[in-house]
Motif scaffolding. Structure first.
Motif, mmCIF file in Angstrom:
data_model
loop_
_atom_site.group_PDB
_atom_site.id
_atom_site.type_symbol
_atom_site.label_atom_id
_atom_site.label_comp_id
_atom_site.label_asym_id
_atom_site.label_seq_id
_atom_site.Cartn_x
_atom_site.Cartn_y
_atom_site.Cartn_z
ATOM 1 N N SER A 2 0.793 -1.129 0.156
ATOM 2 C CA SER A 2 -0.357 -0.296 -0.238
ATOM 3 C C SER A 2 0.699 1.243 -0.044
ATOM 4 O O SER A 2 0.657 2.330 -0.810
ATOM 5 C CB SER A 2 -1.423 0.327 1.350
ATOM 6 N N SER A 9 1.325 6.117 -7.511
ATOM 7 C CA SER A 9 0.489 6.997 -7.773
ATOM 8 C C SER A 9 0.615 8.767 -7.472
ATOM 9 O O SER A 9 0.236 9.568 -8.261
ATOM 10 C CB SER A 9 -0.784 6.766 -6.293
ATOM 11 N N SER B 7 -5.549 -8.620 -2.466
ATOM 12 C CA SER B 7 -6.241 -7.057 -1.924
ATOM 13 C C SER B 7 -5.468 -6.013 -1.857
ATOM 14 O O SER B 7 -5.938 -5.630 -2.284
ATOM 15 C CB SER B 7 -7.273 -7.485 -0.834
ATOM 16 N N ILE B 10 -4.988 -5.650 -5.599
ATOM 17 C CA ILE B 10 -6.203 -4.677 -5.686
ATOM 18 C C ILE B 10 -6.303 -3.208 -5.986
ATOM 19 O O ILE B 10 -6.095 -2.998 -6.891
ATOM 20 C CB ILE B 10 -7.559 -5.710 -5.688
ATOM 21 N N PHE B 11 -5.925 -3.022 -4.401
ATOM 22 C CA PHE B 11 -5.484 -1.659 -3.873
ATOM 23 C C PHE B 11 -4.992 -0.785 -4.991
ATOM 24 O O PHE B 11 -4.665 -0.143 -5.245
ATOM 25 C CB PHE B 11 -5.333 -2.021 -2.644
ATOM 26 N N ILE B 13 -3.601 -1.712 -8.169
ATOM 27 C CA ILE B 13 -3.505 -2.155 -9.185
ATOM 28 C C ILE B 13 -4.506 -0.564 -9.847
ATOM 29 O O ILE B 13 -4.607 0.277 -10.492
ATOM 30 C CB ILE B 13 -3.961 -3.284 -9.934
ATOM 31 N N THR B 14 -5.855 -1.182 -8.589
ATOM 32 C CA THR B 14 -7.050 0.373 -8.518
ATOM 33 C C THR B 14 -6.325 1.905 -8.288
ATOM 34 O O THR B 14 -6.842 2.912 -8.950
ATOM 35 C CB THR B 14 -7.577 0.042 -7.596
ATOM 36 N N ALA B 15 -5.156 2.710 -7.031
ATOM 37 C CA ALA B 15 -4.873 3.026 -7.047
ATOM 38 C C ALA B 15 -4.152 3.995 -8.518
ATOM 39 O O ALA B 15 -4.211 4.974 -9.229
ATOM 40 C CB ALA B 15 -3.885 3.298 -5.764
ATOM 41 N N MET B 17 -4.845 2.627 -11.564
ATOM 42 C CA MET B 17 -5.372 3.293 -12.314
ATOM 43 C C MET B 17 -6.126 4.950 -12.666
ATOM 44 O O MET B 17 -6.412 5.949 -13.212
ATOM 45 C CB MET B 17 -6.864 2.791 -12.610
ATOM 46 N N VAL B 18 -6.504 4.978 -11.034
ATOM 47 C CA VAL B 18 -6.641 6.271 -10.347
ATOM 48 C C VAL B 18 -6.048 7.586 -10.929
ATOM 49 O O VAL B 18 -6.321 8.379 -11.497
ATOM 50 C CB VAL B 18 -7.609 5.794 -9.531
#
Lengths: 142, 163
Positions: A2, A9, B7, B10-11, B13-15, B17-18
């Motif tokens: 994370s 990001s 999970s 997944i987080f 990859i989602t981050a 993409m966003v």
């Protein structure tokens, strides 16, 4: 994972911001050049307008030949192109002939000759930049 | 443990993409903003270079009461060219443009360049020599390629002289 997700990001968003600014660079350059040109042009124009002036020492109408003679003297510091001058007689632009060259230099006087003029009430000379001199003092001679 | 790793993936990859979507939006918005600024500055440059001036004798503006034709003389007192087709003129509340207005470049030629004068004739009914009339004219500036850029307008108060 994370933690690295947040870092990646942030890096992607920063990359996007930098890319956007780099793409905007040429447009902003063009904008600054346009504004610089416009400011310089306006400044040059003001200087020219300030230095442009002329007077009409005499207007004479020969009532026999219907010839109107207008003396125009350049009292400014810029050169006036005689093709930039319009003469209005009683409100209507009228063609004229001139002696000498095509330019009226500072201090110089030129005579404008108009044919077929009768009953003159007002004469208006318009020079560059719309600067104008108007007179209704027309000397008549036979 | 494996579930936690999946999970987190997944987080992640989602981050990603966003943030990619945000980055693309940022690029697009900045690019459009820069284009708008460029267009605005070009229009401002056109406005600063475009100027038109009435050179009529305000006390003797030619008017034919039979045909109703009023004559304006407009001089390009700016540094760029002006459009002869976009001229809009008005007198005493009557505004006309396009084919209702006759425009002639007094120096000949096809381009209303700096220092040139056009004669504009258009019909206005009911003017008399004792009336104080408000006149107005506007047109577009042109860039070197002939595209519209900026605008110019002028107004004056005048009386007509019947011709």
């Amino acid at each position: 994972m994370s933690g690295s997700g947040v870092a990646v990001s942030a890096a992607v968003i920063t990359l996007g911001l930098i890319s956007g600014l780099m793409l905007a660079g040429p447009s902003l350059d063009s904008t600054l050049n346009d504004l610089k040109d416009a400011r310089q042009g306006a400044s040059d124009e003001l200087i020219e307008i300030k230095g442009t002036s002329f007077e009409v020492p005499s207007v004479k109408l020969n009532t026999t030949t219907n010839v109107l003679r207008i003396n125009v003297r350049n009292t400014g510091s810029t050169v006036i192109g005689l093709s930039d001058i319009e003469v209005l007689v009683n409100g209507t632009i009228t063609a004229f002939q001139r002696s000498g060259g095509d330019f009226l230099y500072p201090g110089m006087t030129s005579e404008l000759v108009l044919n077929g003029i009768s009953g003159t009430a007002a004469v208006r000379i318009v020079g560059p930049w719309g600067i104008s001199v108007q007179t209704d003092e027309v000397e008549t001679e036979r | 443990m494996a579930g936690t790793a999946v999970s987190e993936l997944i987080f992640f990859i989602t981050a990603l993409m966003v943030s990619s979507a945000v980055a693309l939006v940022l690029v697009d918005v900045i690019d459009r903003y820069a284009e708008d600024i460029e267009e605005s500055s070009s229009a401002l440059k056109g406005d600063m270079q475009s100027r038109v001036t009435f050179i009529n004798d305000p006390l003797n503006v030619p008017y034919d009461p039979a045909s109703g034709n009023l004559t304006y003389y407009l001089k390009n007192t700016g540094t760029g060219a002006l459009s002869m087709t976009d001229i809009v003129v008005s007198a005493n509340g009557t505004a006309l443009s396009g084919t209702s207005v006759s425009v002639k470049l007094l120096s000949g030629g096809a381009r209303w360049s700096s220092g040139s004068t056009v004669e504009v004739v258009f019909p206005v009914k009911g003017l008399t020599t004792s009336m104080d009339v408000i006149g107005w004219a506007s047109t577009s500036g042109l860039n070197s390629a002939g595209a519209s850029r900026g605008s110019a307008e002028d107004s004056f108060v005048f009386r007509v002289r019947e011709v």
